[in-house]
Design a protein around this motif. Sequence first.
Motif, PDB file in Angstrom:
ATOM      1  N   UNK A 338       0.835  -1.203   0.000  1.00 19.34           N
ATOM      2  CA  UNK A 338       0.000   0.000   0.000  1.00 19.34           C
ATOM      3  C   UNK A 338       0.868   1.251   0.000  1.00 19.34           C
ATOM      4  N   UNK A 339       1.976   1.223   0.736  1.00 25.21           N
ATOM      5  CA  UNK A 339       2.911   2.371   0.728  1.00 25.21           C
ATOM      6  C   UNK A 339       3.569   2.504  -0.639  1.00 25.21           C
ATOM      7  N   UNK A 340       3.826   1.379  -1.292  1.00 22.26           N
ATOM      8  CA  UNK A 340       4.386   1.420  -2.648  1.00 22.26           C
ATOM      9  C   UNK A 340       3.387   2.073  -3.598  1.00 22.26           C
ATOM     10  N   UNK A 341       2.129   1.660  -3.505  1.00 20.44           N
ATOM     11  CA  UNK A 341       1.089   2.233  -4.368  1.00 20.44           C
ATOM     12  C   UNK A 341       0.904   3.718  -4.125  1.00 20.44           C
ATOM     13  N   UNK A 342       1.168   4.156  -2.889  1.00 18.96           N
ATOM     14  CA  UNK A 342       1.035   5.576  -2.555  1.00 18.96           C
ATOM     15  C   UNK A 342       2.249   6.393  -2.986  1.00 18.96           C
ATOM     16  N   UNK A 343       3.285   5.727  -3.522  1.00 15.37           N
ATOM     17  CA  UNK A 343       4.485   6.428  -3.966  1.00 15.37           C
ATOM     18  C   UNK A 343       5.438   6.787  -2.845  1.00 15.37           C
ATOM     19  N   UNK A 344       5.266   6.189  -1.670  1.00 14.41           N
ATOM     20  CA  UNK A 344       6.116   6.523  -0.527  1.00 14.41           C
ATOM     21  C   UNK A 344       7.319   5.589  -0.384  1.00 14.41           C
ATOM     22  N   UNK A 345       7.312   4.479  -1.103  1.00 13.90           N
ATOM     23  CA  UNK A 345       8.366   3.484  -0.978  1.00 13.90           C
ATOM     24  C   UNK A 345       8.453   2.728  -2.297  1.00 13.90           C
ATOM     25  N   UNK A 346       9.659   2.430  -2.719  1.00 15.06           N
ATOM     26  CA  UNK A 346       9.801   1.661  -3.959  1.00 15.06           C
ATOM     27  C   UNK A 346       9.554   0.182  -3.689  1.00 15.06           C
ATOM     28  N   UNK A 347       9.103  -0.512  -4.700  1.00 14.36           N
ATOM     29  CA  UNK A 347       8.843  -1.939  -4.569  1.00 14.36           C
ATOM     30  C   UNK A 347      10.112  -2.701  -4.213  1.00 14.36           C
ATOM     31  N   UNK A 348      11.220  -2.342  -4.849  1.00 18.40           N
ATOM     32  CA  UNK A 348      12.476  -3.022  -4.572  1.00 18.40           C
ATOM     33  C   UNK A 348      12.908  -2.868  -3.129  1.00 18.40           C
ATOM     34  N   UNK A 349      12.761  -1.651  -2.569  1.00 18.45           N
ATOM     35  CA  UNK A 349      13.160  -1.416  -1.181  1.00 18.45           C
ATOM     36  C   UNK A 349      12.286  -2.211  -0.228  1.00 18.45           C
ATOM     37  N   UNK A 350      10.983  -2.257  -0.501  1.00 15.17           N
ATOM     38  CA  UNK A 350      10.075  -3.024   0.348  1.00 15.17           C
ATOM     39  C   UNK A 350      10.461  -4.495   0.366  1.00 15.17           C
ATOM     40  N   UNK A 351      10.637  -5.082  -0.810  1.00 15.38           N
ATOM     41  CA  UNK A 351      10.906  -6.515  -0.879  1.00 15.38           C
ATOM     42  C   UNK A 351      12.284  -6.863  -0.318  1.00 15.38           C
ATOM     43  N   UNK A 352      13.258  -5.990  -0.532  1.00 21.21           N
ATOM     44  CA  UNK A 352      14.578  -6.233   0.068  1.00 21.21           C
ATOM     45  C   UNK A 352      14.494  -6.220   1.596  1.00 21.21           C
ATOM     46  N   UNK A 353      13.690  -5.298   2.137  1.00 20.15           N
ATOM     47  CA  UNK A 353      13.583  -5.170   3.589  1.00 20.15           C
ATOM     48  C   UNK A 353      12.802  -6.312   4.227  1.00 20.15           C
ATOM     49  N   UNK A 354      12.164  -7.138   3.402  1.00 21.19           N
ATOM     50  CA  UNK A 354      11.436  -8.296   3.905  1.00 21.19           C
ATOM     51  C   UNK A 354      12.135  -9.617   3.576  1.00 21.19           C
ATOM     52  N   UNK A 355      13.215  -9.562   2.800  1.00 20.81           N
ATOM     53  CA  UNK A 355      13.896 -10.803   2.388  1.00 20.81           C
ATOM     54  C   UNK A 355      15.407 -10.728   2.630  1.00 20.81           C
ATOM     55  N   UNK A 356      16.128 -10.112   1.715  1.00 18.71           N
ATOM     56  CA  UNK A 356      17.588 -10.114   1.814  1.00 18.71           C
ATOM     57  C   UNK A 356      18.091  -9.281   2.995  1.00 18.71           C
ATOM     58  N   UNK A 357      17.382  -8.211   3.339  1.00 20.11           N
ATOM     59  CA  UNK A 357      17.801  -7.374   4.471  1.00 20.11           C
ATOM     60  C   UNK A 357      17.814  -8.148   5.775  1.00 20.11           C
TER      61      UNK A 357
END
Length: 429
Positions: A338-357
Amino acid sequence: MKWRVDNVHPVIDGEPAAEATSALVVDGRIAALGAGLSGERVEREVDGAGQWLLPGLIDLNCHLPEPGSDRGGSIESETRAAARGGFTTVCTTPDTSPVNDSSAVTHLIRDVAERNGHTRVLPVGALTRGLEGERLSDMAGLTRAGCVALGNGGHATASSRVLRRCMAYAHTFDIRLFLQPENASLASDGCAHDGLVAARMGLPGIPEVAETTAVNELLMLAEETGANLHIGPLSCARSVTLVRAAKEAGHSVTAEVGIAHLVATEAAIEGYNGTFHSRPPLRTEADRRALLEGVESGVIDAIVSQHRPSDKAAKLAPFPETQPGLSTVESTLSLGLERVAAGELSRGALLRALTSGPARVLGLDAPTIAEDSVADLTLVAPEQHWMPAVGSLYSAGPHLPVMERELPGVVMLTAVDGRIRHEHEGDGS
């Protein structure tokens, strides 16, 4: 088990591949990737059309209330909720009852998780006995028993001297520390951000300096002792600045933020809404945006659910007496999208912060969708929506940041070591 997902877009380095392909899973590993696998004989075929195939999500901060009272759920119920949310691995906090400060409790958690869990469960042990902040726990023994880190479970240590001893000992035995920053004296009896909303409501406040002074102390002690420090959840802009400066100076530190702090602010507690009583407290809009920027820039390594289920009664007392915490593990990915859709966070940053991070925080190789990799997999339909509602949640805690509102991203399937542990069954699943 041998199964295959077809027509799916694997997510590599945080971004879904442009071309759809198939993934074959055999005996817990990805045996093959490619468009020519549709003829392979399998026990199960899954149509992944229009969906993303992610490495399994990793949660570094999830309270599983077992051992303890069954009023807040169990390892079975909460890992089932985690699998529904796309998580394949969760780190459980040490503040169980009894506290996870002995190898016996660690073994109990691992045994129950092995029998009843729907995800991989990694225990975090208590840094001090009983989480009382005074005497060191059997830190080496807890690690040998299977704890991936030791933490304070949100409880302050009695003194900086005790904390320094803990860090020095942890460094000696190469033990990872998960520490939530809060100065107990400055936080005192506070229950909300020390700002205009709390003042108007007559609630005792927790100033941001209660966190930032603790962040600064932790960073300085980690630098001096060489401790492997993971810090968070962070809640304010100044904390992000301090962690950024430490990283730029070359210090070994990682950080996390709870999903609730990326989507809500102090305004959520208006009307004495106990659902949003959290620790650390929800703060200002400026803080929320700084935390999002911290995730985007990589200063914050991981987004965590900070899931803490509780029954309805725990949230019905006067606000200061309600139990802090939200039930978020089922909705973390969707709230992020939802934050990605709102333009507040990139999709790549979100997914990295839930997996590789979070994998990097744990000292693990970055999870990936590749041949011969472990089949910890999350299949997501990003364009589909679901609506959290009482009665349809798997968690025993019904206190989500969002209820009765459609959220993007439906987890269609979650597999741990190749075993399918969650599968979407339509509306309400």
